[in-house]
Design a protein around this motif. Structure first.
Motif, PDB file in Angstrom:
ATOM      1  N   ASN A   1       8.514  -0.622  11.182  1.00  0.00           N
ATOM      2  CA  ASN A   1       7.739  -0.576   9.936  1.00  0.00           C
ATOM      3  C   ASN A   1       6.957  -1.876   9.739  1.00  0.00           C
ATOM      4  O   ASN A   1       5.805  -1.868   9.303  1.00  0.00           O
ATOM      5  N   ARG A  22       4.141  -2.061  12.291  1.00  0.00           N
ATOM      6  CA  ARG A  22       3.059  -1.141  11.930  1.00  0.00           C
ATOM      7  C   ARG A  22       2.206  -1.730  10.808  1.00  0.00           C
ATOM      8  O   ARG A  22       0.982  -1.645  10.830  1.00  0.00           O
ATOM      9  N   ASN A  23       2.871  -2.375   9.843  1.00  0.00           N
ATOM     10  CA  ASN A  23       2.111  -3.019   8.759  1.00  0.00           C
ATOM     11  C   ASN A  23       1.188  -4.101   9.307  1.00  0.00           C
ATOM     12  O   ASN A  23       0.041  -4.215   8.883  1.00  0.00           O
ATOM     13  N   GLU A  58      -1.686  -2.375  11.020  1.00  0.00           N
ATOM     14  CA  GLU A  58      -2.628  -1.770  10.069  1.00  0.00           C
ATOM     15  C   GLU A  58      -3.444  -2.838   9.344  1.00  0.00           C
ATOM     16  O   GLU A  58      -4.630  -2.657   9.082  1.00  0.00           O
ATOM     17  N   LYS A  65      -3.150   1.207   0.823  1.00  0.00           N
ATOM     18  CA  LYS A  65      -3.812   1.977   1.884  1.00  0.00           C
ATOM     19  C   LYS A  65      -4.100   3.403   1.442  1.00  0.00           C
ATOM     20  O   LYS A  65      -3.262   4.023   0.780  1.00  0.00           O
ATOM     21  N   GLY A  98       7.282   1.926   3.670  1.00  0.00           N
ATOM     22  CA  GLY A  98       7.696   1.154   4.846  1.00  0.00           C
ATOM     23  C   GLY A  98       8.568  -0.047   4.495  1.00  0.00           C
ATOM     24  O   GLY A  98       9.675  -0.200   5.039  1.00  0.00           O
TER      25      GLY A  98
HETATM   26 MG   LIG Z   1       3.867   0.312   5.950  1.00  0.00          MG
END
Ligand SMILES: [Mg+2]
Ligand SMILES: Nc1ncnc2c1ncn2[C@@H]1O[C@H](COP(=O)(O)OP(=O)(O)OP(=O)(O)O)[C@@H](O)[C@H]1O
Length: 285
Positions: free
Chosen positions: A178, A181-182, A185, A235, A242
């Motif tokens: 998580n 991924r943050n 992103e 987002k 997350g």
């Molecule tokens: Mg996230």
């Protein structure tokens, strides 16, 4: 004692008795008023908690509906395209349509599994065992490196001390993913400088510190306070789950999540976990 008090009252003048009665009455009224006020305050508090709960449920429902409706609409749209005989005949177009359906369906599945991970929360059953954090980190980082060709993110693996923790590798990997991924992103929003993420594993006293540092846009201080709240997201395609899931997993292992961020410079998220006791005692810091 009662007899003495009664005798004392008998000796009082009428005015004094009246005063006594008045004081008694005033105390009674005061007591009654206090009880009423406490009851009203309690009711008010209950109503406020209920209103907050309903508002939170409203936010959650709206976000879930939004996140499920969008991919569903895309799937529907592309499925309808497949009904067009011209599309079905053209292999390239058909593949593109099928790919869109698979991508959106995968996103929905991920959303639903995030939701169920969040909903199961405290009831999550951990299967703790001593395991090497290095292996877990290496596995998760390998995925990021694999995607680097598409994302253009340079993945730097910093110091990696060999550390063993007692925990559930499945859930800890989910927590780390998580965070990664943050970072990914956040970096994908950035095109004016090279994208970089650094992962490091260090020992700090009796704890393991697993650090993920990105050079992305960072988080404004006023937003930093709310990033662990469920359904808080910046987002368009985020559920805002997350970090709450990550924190819950790490805290259920006796650890904590630390976040430092500077707008324009980047964000560092650290998962701090207690080292396995056996290791701590065998190798004091
Ligand atoms: Mg996230
Ligand atoms: N590395 C980061 N850089 C910049 N902002 C971040 C970073 N990590 C988290 N955030 C901010 O914290 C918010 C909450 O993160 P969280 O992971 O809980 O939800 P999300 O990523 O928005 O959605 P989800 O994880 O459910 O897909 C994000 O929307 C983003 O604004």
């Amino acid at each position: 004692m009662y007899a003495i008090a009664a005798a004392q009252v008998a000796e009082l003048s009428t005015a004094q008795r009246l005063l006594l009665v008045n004081v008694g009455l005033a105390l009674l009224i005061l007591g009654f008023t206090a009880v009423v006020i406490v009851a009203l305050v309690r009711r008010n508090m209950r109503q406020r908690v209920e209103a907050e709960r309903l508002a939170a449920m409203g936010v959650a429902t709206a976000r879930i509906l939004h996140q499920i409706k969008n991919p569903l609409q895309t799937i529907l749209l592309h499925a309808e395209m497949l009904e067009d005989s011209r599309m079905v005949e053209d292999p390239a177009a058909r593949q593109e349509i099928c790919q869109a359906i698979v991508t959106e369906a995968t996103r929905m599945t991920e959303l639903l599994s995030d939701l169920s991970a969040y909903a199961s929360g405290g009831k999550r059953r951990l299967h703790p065992e001593p395991f090497s954090l290095n292996e877990l980190v290496t596995g998760a980082v390998r995925n990021e490196v694999r995607e680097a060709e598409v994302t253009g993110i340079e993945v730097v693996v910093g110091p990696m001390e060999p550390l063993v923790v007692n925990g559930d590798p499945y859930f800890l990997r989910q927590a780390l993913e998580n965070v990664l991924r943050n970072a990914r992103e956040a970096l994908m929003q950035q095109s004016d400088k090279p994208r970089r993420v650094e992962v490091a594993l260090r020992r700090r006293g009796g704890e393991a510190v697993l650090e993920v540092r990105d050079n992305g846009p960072g988080i404004e201080p006023y937003r930093l306070k709310t990033i662990f709240e469920p359904f808080v997201t910046s987002k368009a395609k985020g559920m805002g789950l997350g970090l709450p899931i990550c924190r819950e997993i790490v805290e259920s292992h006796g650890g904590r999540v630390e976040v430092r961020s500077r707008p324009g410079a980047g964000t560092t998220v650290s998962l701090v976990l207690p080292l396995d006791r056996g290791v701590r005692e065998a190798q004091p810091a």
